[in-house]
Design a protein around this motif. Structure first.
Motif, short mmCIF file in Angstrom:
data_model
loop_
_atom_site.label_atom_id
_atom_site.label_comp_id
_atom_site.label_asym_id
_atom_site.label_seq_id
_atom_site.Cartn_x
_atom_site.Cartn_y
_atom_site.Cartn_z
N ASP A 194 0.84 3.54 12.12
CA ASP A 194 -0.52 3.20 11.71
C ASP A 194 -1.49 4.35 11.90
O ASP A 194 -2.40 4.56 11.09
CB ASP A 194 -1.02 1.98 12.49
N LYS A 195 -1.30 5.12 12.96
CA LYS A 195 -2.20 6.26 13.21
C LYS A 195 -2.13 7.28 12.09
O LYS A 195 -3.14 7.81 11.64
CB LYS A 195 -1.86 6.91 14.55
N LEU A 203 7.41 -5.78 1.71
CA LEU A 203 7.43 -4.69 0.73
C LEU A 203 7.28 -5.21 -0.70
O LEU A 203 6.62 -4.58 -1.53
CB LEU A 203 8.71 -3.89 0.87
N LYS A 204 7.89 -6.35 -1.00
CA LYS A 204 7.74 -6.95 -2.33
C LYS A 204 6.29 -7.34 -2.59
O LYS A 204 5.81 -7.25 -3.73
CB LYS A 204 8.66 -8.16 -2.46
N ARG A 205 5.61 -7.76 -1.56
CA ARG A 205 4.21 -8.17 -1.69
C ARG A 205 3.36 -7.01 -2.21
O ARG A 205 2.40 -7.20 -2.97
CB ARG A 205 3.69 -8.64 -0.33
N MET A 222 -1.50 -0.90 4.44
CA MET A 222 -0.59 -0.89 3.31
C MET A 222 -1.32 -1.26 2.02
O MET A 222 -1.13 -0.65 0.98
CB MET A 222 0.57 -1.85 3.56
N ARG A 223 -2.16 -2.25 2.12
CA ARG A 223 -2.92 -2.72 0.95
C ARG A 223 -3.83 -1.61 0.42
O ARG A 223 -3.94 -1.42 -0.80
CB ARG A 223 -3.74 -3.94 1.34
N GLN A 224 -4.49 -0.89 1.31
CA GLN A 224 -5.37 0.20 0.88
C GLN A 224 -4.59 1.33 0.20
O GLN A 224 -5.05 1.91 -0.78
CB GLN A 224 -6.13 0.75 2.09
N LEU A 225 -3.42 1.63 0.73
CA LEU A 225 -2.64 2.75 0.21
C LEU A 225 -2.14 2.48 -1.21
O LEU A 225 -2.21 3.34 -2.08
CB LEU A 225 -1.46 3.05 1.13
N VAL A 226 -1.60 1.28 -1.44
CA VAL A 226 -0.99 1.01 -2.74
C VAL A 226 -2.03 0.85 -3.85
O VAL A 226 -1.67 0.90 -5.03
CB VAL A 226 -0.09 -0.25 -2.68
N LEU A 227 -3.29 0.67 -3.50
CA LEU A 227 -4.32 0.58 -4.52
C LEU A 227 -4.51 1.92 -5.23
O LEU A 227 -4.88 1.97 -6.41
CB LEU A 227 -5.65 0.15 -3.88
N THR A 228 -4.27 3.00 -4.53
CA THR A 228 -4.53 4.33 -5.07
C THR A 228 -3.26 5.16 -5.27
O THR A 228 -3.18 5.96 -6.21
CB THR A 228 -5.48 5.10 -4.14
N HIS A 229 -2.29 4.97 -4.41
CA HIS A 229 -1.13 5.85 -4.39
C HIS A 229 0.17 5.10 -4.70
O HIS A 229 0.23 3.87 -4.62
CB HIS A 229 -1.00 6.51 -3.02
N ASP A 230 1.20 5.87 -5.02
CA ASP A 230 2.56 5.33 -5.07
C ASP A 230 3.14 5.42 -3.66
O ASP A 230 3.05 6.49 -3.03
CB ASP A 230 3.44 6.13 -6.02
N VAL A 231 3.71 4.34 -3.18
CA VAL A 231 4.29 4.33 -1.83
C VAL A 231 5.76 3.96 -1.92
O VAL A 231 6.13 2.96 -2.57
CB VAL A 231 3.55 3.33 -0.91
N LEU A 232 6.62 4.77 -1.33
CA LEU A 232 8.05 4.51 -1.27
C LEU A 232 8.48 4.46 0.19
O LEU A 232 7.89 5.13 1.04
CB LEU A 232 8.85 5.59 -2.01
N VAL A 249 3.93 -1.93 10.47
CA VAL A 249 2.84 -1.31 9.71
C VAL A 249 1.77 -2.35 9.40
O VAL A 249 2.06 -3.44 8.92
CB VAL A 249 3.36 -0.69 8.40
N ASN A 250 0.53 -2.01 9.67
CA ASN A 250 -0.59 -2.92 9.44
C ASN A 250 -0.73 -3.25 7.96
O ASN A 250 -0.75 -2.36 7.12
CB ASN A 250 -1.87 -2.26 9.97
N ASP A 251 -0.84 -4.53 7.64
CA ASP A 251 -0.93 -4.97 6.24
C ASP A 251 -2.18 -4.44 5.55
O ASP A 251 -2.14 -4.10 4.36
CB ASP A 251 -0.92 -6.50 6.18
N SER A 252 -3.26 -4.36 6.28
CA SER A 252 -4.50 -3.86 5.68
C SER A 252 -4.35 -2.40 5.25
O SER A 252 -4.82 -2.01 4.17
CB SER A 252 -5.65 -3.98 6.69
#
Length: 293
Positions: free
Chosen positions: A167-168, A262-264, A200-210, A195-198
């Motif tokens: 998270d850091k 991850l599917k979410r 993760m949510r912020q990251l996938v709005l802008t970036h591709d995450v694998l 990993v904090n859900d919040s």
């Protein structure tokens, strides 16, 4: 400086594969994996806010003075692919994989292989992880020496007293990095769950995450060292059929929980057991990512 880790990757890499992106605006790995941006172009595109790693020569001082923000000129040629490695450096990574290899080493080669692929296309690689001093950030650069420095520093950072959280690193990225990226998180199932859900949510709005999941060893029927407690587990634990069943149920529940998470967020994941199959595992990850476009 010798390129020890890069040499290992070069030796083990059998073939290349394309990374696709589902963010049209990011222009991060375009599907054909042939960058159309080679070298410096004088075709000015836009101004954007300065981020660590930018060339100070590109700062537009007049625009900076007007806006009270440090702005840099972005040229067409600068729109390269951006790979951000987020490496889990928690002491769990000193444990073994299902194939009996050190998780730190498997994670290191996994992230390094993707970085090598991107570098071969003339693109940018950055990384972040934690050590005893706090967050370690390697800004976006090109070149094999950059990859070697990242991997060598990560190797030193995974110690028995490292209790850091992913998270850091993710918070650091959200606060400080503005450019579009493909973010590759290298961790294990415990790391994915935590990993904090919040974030993760912020990251996938802008970036591709694998996600690269480094597998965990089976603790039963053998001499097992407990990384967290720093001692060997007694036989009444490692040889207990009842505990084995409970552990298998717990592991199954953890896998299901992580899969659902991850599917979410539409994040593709692959599991890596050994450095000898890193390339095939990464190909599987890239194919899954394509299907989620």
């Amino acid at each position: 400086m010798k390129l020890d880790y890069v040499s290992r990757i070069q030796t083990g890499l059998k073939r290349y594969k394309t990374i696709a992106t589902n963010k049209a605006t990011s222009r991060v790995l375009d599907g054909s994996y042939n960058s159309i941006y080679k070298g410096r172009s004088m075709n000015f595109d836009e101004l954007r806010e300065y981020v660590p790693g930018d060339d100070v020569k590109d700062i537009d001082w007049k625009a900076t003075s007007r806006s009270q923000k440090v702005l840099v000129r972005q040229y067409i040629a600068e729109k390269k692919h951006n790979l951000m490695l987020v490496l889990d450096s928690n002491c769990r990574m000193l444990a073994d994989t299902a194939e009996g290899e050190e998780k730190r080493d498997v994670g290191l080669i996994s992230g390094g292989t993707l970085a090598y692929m991107v570098n071969s296309n003339g693109d940018y690689v950055a990384a972040t992880f934690s050590d005893s001093k706090g967050i370690q950030f390697f800004p976006f650069k090109m070149g094999l020496m950059n990859i070697e420095n990242i991997l060598a520093s990560y190797q030193r950072s995974v110690t028995y007293d490292n209790r850091s959280s992913l998270d850091k690193s993710l918070e650091y990225i959200i606060r400080n990095i503005r450019r579009r990226m493909i973010i590759v998180i290298v961790t294990d199932m415990e790391g994915i769950r935590n990993v904090n859900d919040s974030l993760m949510r912020q990251l996938v709005l802008t970036h591709d995450v694998l996600m690269v999941n480094v597998s965990d060893a089976d603790i039963f029927g053998k001499k097992v060292y407990g990384v967290n407690k720093e001692n060997y587990l007694p036989p009444f634990i490692t040889e207990s059929k009842k505990l084995r069943k409970l552990q298998q149920e717990k592991k199954k529940k953890l896998v299901e929980e992580c899969d659902t998470k991850l599917k979410r967020y539409g994040i593709a994941m692959t599991t890596v057991n050994t450095v000898n199959r890193v390339d095939s595992s990464l190909i599987e990850l890239l194919e899954k990512h394509k299907l989620r476009k």
